[in-house]
Design a protein around this motif. Structure first.
Motif, short mmCIF file in Angstrom:
data_model
loop_
_atom_site.label_atom_id
_atom_site.label_comp_id
_atom_site.label_asym_id
_atom_site.label_seq_id
_atom_site.Cartn_x
_atom_site.Cartn_y
_atom_site.Cartn_z
N HIS A 1 9.23 -4.86 2.32
CA HIS A 1 9.34 -4.30 0.97
C HIS A 1 8.35 -4.95 0.01
CE1 HIS A 1 13.37 -2.84 2.38
NE2 HIS A 1 13.03 -1.81 1.64
N GLU A 2 8.15 -6.26 0.17
CA GLU A 2 7.17 -6.94 -0.69
C GLU A 2 5.77 -6.41 -0.44
OE1 GLU A 2 7.67 -11.03 0.26
OE2 GLU A 2 9.66 -11.18 -0.67
N GLU A 3 5.44 -6.19 0.82
CA GLU A 3 4.11 -5.69 1.16
C GLU A 3 3.87 -4.30 0.57
OE1 GLU A 3 1.57 -7.05 2.78
OE2 GLU A 3 2.60 -8.96 3.09
N LEU A 4 4.89 -3.48 0.56
CA LEU A 4 4.76 -2.11 0.05
C LEU A 4 5.06 -2.01 -1.44
CD1 LEU A 4 6.50 -0.13 2.97
CD2 LEU A 4 4.05 -0.35 2.52
N GLY A 5 5.58 -3.09 -2.05
CA GLY A 5 5.97 -3.01 -3.45
C GLY A 5 7.13 -2.07 -3.66
N MET A 6 8.02 -2.02 -2.71
CA MET A 6 9.09 -1.02 -2.68
C MET A 6 10.43 -1.67 -3.01
SD MET A 6 10.08 1.37 0.59
CE MET A 6 8.46 2.14 0.56
N PRO A 7 11.35 -0.96 -3.68
CA PRO A 7 12.68 -1.51 -3.95
C PRO A 7 13.41 -1.85 -2.65
CG PRO A 7 12.29 0.45 -5.27
CD PRO A 7 11.16 0.37 -4.29
N MET B 1 0.27 7.47 1.72
CA MET B 1 1.09 6.26 1.78
C MET B 1 1.46 5.94 3.22
SD MET B 1 4.79 5.42 0.02
CE MET B 1 4.14 5.35 -1.63
N PHE B 2 1.73 6.96 4.02
CA PHE B 2 2.09 6.73 5.42
C PHE B 2 0.94 6.08 6.18
CE2 PHE B 2 2.16 8.08 9.86
CZ PHE B 2 3.43 7.70 10.25
N THR B 3 -0.26 6.64 6.04
CA THR B 3 -1.39 6.16 6.84
C THR B 3 -2.00 4.88 6.29
OG1 THR B 3 -2.88 7.61 5.57
CG2 THR B 3 -1.96 8.47 7.63
N GLU B 4 -1.94 4.69 4.95
CA GLU B 4 -2.63 3.55 4.35
C GLU B 4 -1.71 2.39 3.98
OE1 GLU B 4 -5.12 4.68 1.13
OE2 GLU B 4 -6.13 6.27 2.25
N ALA B 5 -0.40 2.62 3.99
CA ALA B 5 0.52 1.54 3.61
C ALA B 5 1.57 1.30 4.68
CB ALA B 5 1.18 1.87 2.27
N TYR B 6 2.37 2.32 4.98
CA TYR B 6 3.48 2.14 5.91
C TYR B 6 2.99 1.77 7.31
CZ TYR B 6 7.09 3.51 9.27
OH TYR B 6 7.97 3.53 10.32
N TYR B 7 2.10 2.57 7.86
CA TYR B 7 1.68 2.35 9.25
C TYR B 7 0.96 1.02 9.43
CZ TYR B 7 0.69 4.03 13.96
OH TYR B 7 0.66 4.18 15.33
N PRO B 8 -0.01 0.66 8.57
CA PRO B 8 -0.67 -0.65 8.74
C PRO B 8 0.29 -1.84 8.62
CG PRO B 8 -1.97 0.77 7.33
CD PRO B 8 -0.66 1.45 7.51
N THR B 9 1.22 -1.78 7.66
CA THR B 9 2.15 -2.90 7.50
C THR B 9 3.11 -2.98 8.68
OG1 THR B 9 3.59 -1.48 6.14
CG2 THR B 9 2.03 -2.92 4.99
N MET B 10 3.52 -1.84 9.22
CA MET B 10 4.38 -1.85 10.42
C MET B 10 3.65 -2.51 11.59
SD MET B 10 5.88 1.35 12.60
CE MET B 10 4.20 1.71 13.20
N ASN B 11 2.41 -2.11 11.81
CA ASN B 11 1.63 -2.70 12.91
C ASN B 11 1.39 -4.19 12.69
OD1 ASN B 11 1.44 -0.34 14.41
ND2 ASN B 11 -0.48 0.30 13.41
N ALA B 12 1.19 -4.59 11.45
CA ALA B 12 1.00 -6.01 11.16
C ALA B 12 2.26 -6.80 11.48
CB ALA B 12 0.62 -6.20 9.70
N LEU B 13 3.42 -6.23 11.17
CA LEU B 13 4.68 -6.91 11.51
C LEU B 13 4.89 -6.97 13.01
CD1 LEU B 13 7.01 -5.49 8.72
CD2 LEU B 13 6.25 -7.85 8.97
N LYS B 14 4.53 -5.91 13.70
CA LYS B 14 4.64 -5.94 15.16
C LYS B 14 3.74 -7.03 15.74
CE LYS B 14 5.94 -1.14 16.17
NZ LYS B 14 5.53 0.12 16.83
N ALA B 15 2.52 -7.12 15.23
CA ALA B 15 1.61 -8.15 15.72
C ALA B 15 2.16 -9.54 15.41
CB ALA B 15 0.23 -7.97 15.08
N ALA B 16 2.74 -9.71 14.22
CA ALA B 16 3.32 -11.01 13.88
C ALA B 16 4.51 -11.33 14.78
CB ALA B 16 3.75 -11.01 12.41
N TYR B 17 5.26 -10.31 15.15
CA TYR B 17 6.38 -10.52 16.08
C TYR B 17 5.88 -11.03 17.43
CZ TYR B 17 10.35 -9.48 19.13
OH TYR B 17 11.37 -9.58 20.05
N ASN B 18 4.84 -10.40 17.94
CA ASN B 18 4.31 -10.78 19.25
C ASN B 18 3.56 -12.11 19.21
OD1 ASN B 18 5.28 -8.44 20.54
ND2 ASN B 18 3.51 -7.27 19.82
#
Length: 596
Positions: A361-367, A225-242
């Protein structure tokens, strides 16, 4: 005299013709060799799909307790059972009726095809309704205690299927969980163990562990979950920020930065436009004209705005500027993040913003209750996110399995959950029963058609030989089926199964217990051949033709097996001590039933 002879000759010819027609009508009551061969081919093709379905059914219900998944494959089984009923009705009623239709009858072929189609549709509807009625009667007729037990047993069965638990009284070192008999036993375990006394006491200590491991299986390993969900979505948000946020936020800040200057400038112009008057000295008769002029010049003051209200004027100016500046910015934020965001977020505060958290949370399907932070290490992610998610899943589901019997009554909080669990418990049993019955009946029918095609029905002797051969084939199929159903295997020889069977026999009756035993013992023989037909002759058909599901209609179109368990999950399961369930059942049964 001549006329009399001619009349007698005509009557004789008419009588001979009538005799021939009558004789032909009698022969038409027996199927032609062509018809028999056609029915043999149709029944044989159906039989391949029937036995292949039996294999797929076992794979599905033996590896999941998800009601939607089980009912999807069970609905396919109802259609197959409807086709089985269709073949029986065609042979027994429709085809004999069609043979009695005169060859020169108008629309003979149209009537025949219409009758075949309508009877097929009617049989499929009847099959669907009958099986649904059976399940409805079972579920609606269940007691609150049975609904409570079924809820617990579905959890137990799912945990054992996924290698998250073991059962006292059955040695899974000696019994392969992937064997047909083991998968059948686990699929039928909820229906078999409903008669166990004090079931909630036997499983109460393990509920937390079972729910925790079920949640872990649903989420997958934390590292994955860390490598395939958390890390990619974090990087995607960073890219969207920039790429999206910084530019849009800068333009928005620039657009609204001159609001104070514009407020002062416009207010000064407003005061200067009054001439020798002031807001307090201007006659009231001119107030509406001033307000209209301001609105026309782009300052949308309210219709009841007082000329002395300086703050109201400033608010109107700010509102007008923001109405031009906010929509493009908000649209850019919606496109990038799905939520509105303030325009002053720094990298340190960006991920904590409510809109960013909601999108993450929506991207990860997380509460939403689980806080997400950027740049976590794998260990921190497991502790702060993964374990918290597992605990929340356990906390949400645990009340169902600890609820009292009264909550499973019709007006109870868990009545619907109990009904669903009852269906999960009995759908496999009903589906197995119809599937095996259809396979055995149509195995006989295929052999019988082959015998009819060989022997024929042209003479009374041939028809008598066909009847003898039919009886012999029926005896062979019955003998073979009974022999396979009576042959024990490691599952039915286990202490757990024998104790459950003894309890079920006492509570539900010997016929019910014998049906479950027969199904488990039959599957050990039927499954290997059925699976070979499904994979090799029918291209790995999965009987999942629902476009909304991810399972393809044929396995050859898939890159992975949708029911396989990842090696990492298996390794994780084997590395932990698994709870033993139904502990002490054997001793309790022997105490309650000393004769067993």
């Amino acid at each position: 005299m001549t006329e009399t002879v001619m009349d007698a000759s005509a009557k004789l010819r008419f009588g001979l013709k009538k005799l021939k027609v009558s004789k032909g009508a009698k022969n038409a009551t027996y199927p032609s060799r062509r018809e028999v061969i056609a029915m043999m081919a149709i029944t044989g093709i159906y039989l391949m799909f029937e036995v292949a379905f039996a294999a797929r059914l076992l794979d599905v219900v033996g590896s999941t307790t998800d009601l939607d998944t089980i009912e999807q494959i069970e609905r396919a089984g109802r259609i197959i059972s409807g086709i089985a009923l269709t073949l029986v009705v065609w042979t027994a009623a429709v085809l004999p009726w069609q043979r009695r239709i005169p060859l020169d009858a108008p629309f003979r072929r149209t009537k025949s095809l219409a009758t075949l189609a309508l009877s097929a549709a009617a049989c499929c509807i009847v099959s669907f309704v009958v099986q649904e009625t059976i399940l409805d009667r079972i579920s609606q007729g269940s007691s609150p205690a049975q609904r409570q037990a079924a809820s617990t047993l579905t959890l137990v069965s799912a945990s054992v299927q996924n290698e998250r638990a073991v059962l006292d009284g059955i040695d899974f070192e000696a019994v392969d969980r992937g064997s047909p008999e083991a998968k059948t036993f686990l699929a039928l375990l909820p229906a078999l163990a409903l008669s166990v006394d004090r079931l909630e006491e036997r499983t109460a200590d393990a509920i937390d562990q079972l729910l925790e491991r079920q949640a872990q299986r649903a989420l997958g390993p934390p590292g994955e979950m860390f490598t395939e969900a958390y890390y990619p979505t974090m990087n995607a948000l960073k890219a969207a920020y920039n790429d999206a946020y910084l530019d849009a936020a800068a333009r928005h800040r620039e657009a609204i930065a001159w609001i104070p200057d514009e407020q002062r400038r416009l207010y000064r112009e407003y005061r200067n436009g009054l001439g020798r008057w002031t807001p307090t000295t201007l006659p009231r008769s001119r107030h509406d004209r001033v307000r209209s002029k301001l609105r026309a010049e782009g300052v949308p003051v309210p219709y009841n705005w007082r000329l002395t209200d300086k703050q109201g004027f400033f608010d109107a100016v700010e509102r007008e500027i923001r109405q031009r500046a906010d929509p493009p910015y908000n649209q850019a934020m919606q496109q990038a993040f799905g939520h509105a965001l303030p325009d002053d977020l720094r990298p340190s505060t960006f991920f904590a913003a409510a809109g960013v958290q909601a999108r993450w949370h929506e991207e990860l399907g997380m509460p939403a209750s689980i806080a997400l932070a950027p740049d976590l290490s794998p260990e921190s992610f497991k502790t702060q996110v993964y374990d918290a998610w597992v605990r929340q899943i356990v906390a949400e589901r645990k009340p169902l399995y600890l609820a009292g019997v009264e909550q499973f009554k019709e007006d109870g909080a868990h009545y619907a959950d109990g009904i669903e669990a009852i269906r999960v418990a009995y759908v496999p049993l009903v589906a197995f029963g119809f599937s095996i019955l259809g396979a055995l009946v149509h195995s006989f029918k295929t052999l019988n058609f082959a015998a009819q095609a060989t022997v024929g029905s042209g003479t009374a002797r041939r028809r008598w030989s066909g009847k003898v051969l039919k009886a012999l084939l029926a005896a062979i199929v019955i003998y073979t089926g009974v022999g396979m159903a009576r042959e024990e295997n490691p599952v039915t020889q286990s202490v757990l199964f024998r104790d459950l069977e003894a309890t079920t026999t006492e509570v539900a009756g010997p016929i019910y217990a014998a049906i479950i035993r027969s199904i488990i013992q039959l599957q050990a023989h039927l499954y290997p051949a059925a699976e070979a037909i499904r994979r090799h002759l029918l291209l790995g058909i999965t009987y999942d033709f629902d476009p909304e599901t991810e399972t393809p209609a044929f396995e050859t179109l898939a890159s992975t097996d949708d029911l396989s368990t990842s090696s990492s999950l298996k390794d994780e399961a084997q590395g932990r001590m698994m709870p033993a369930l139904l502990h002490g059942l054997a001793e309790d049964v022997r105490t309650d039933n000393p004769g067993q």
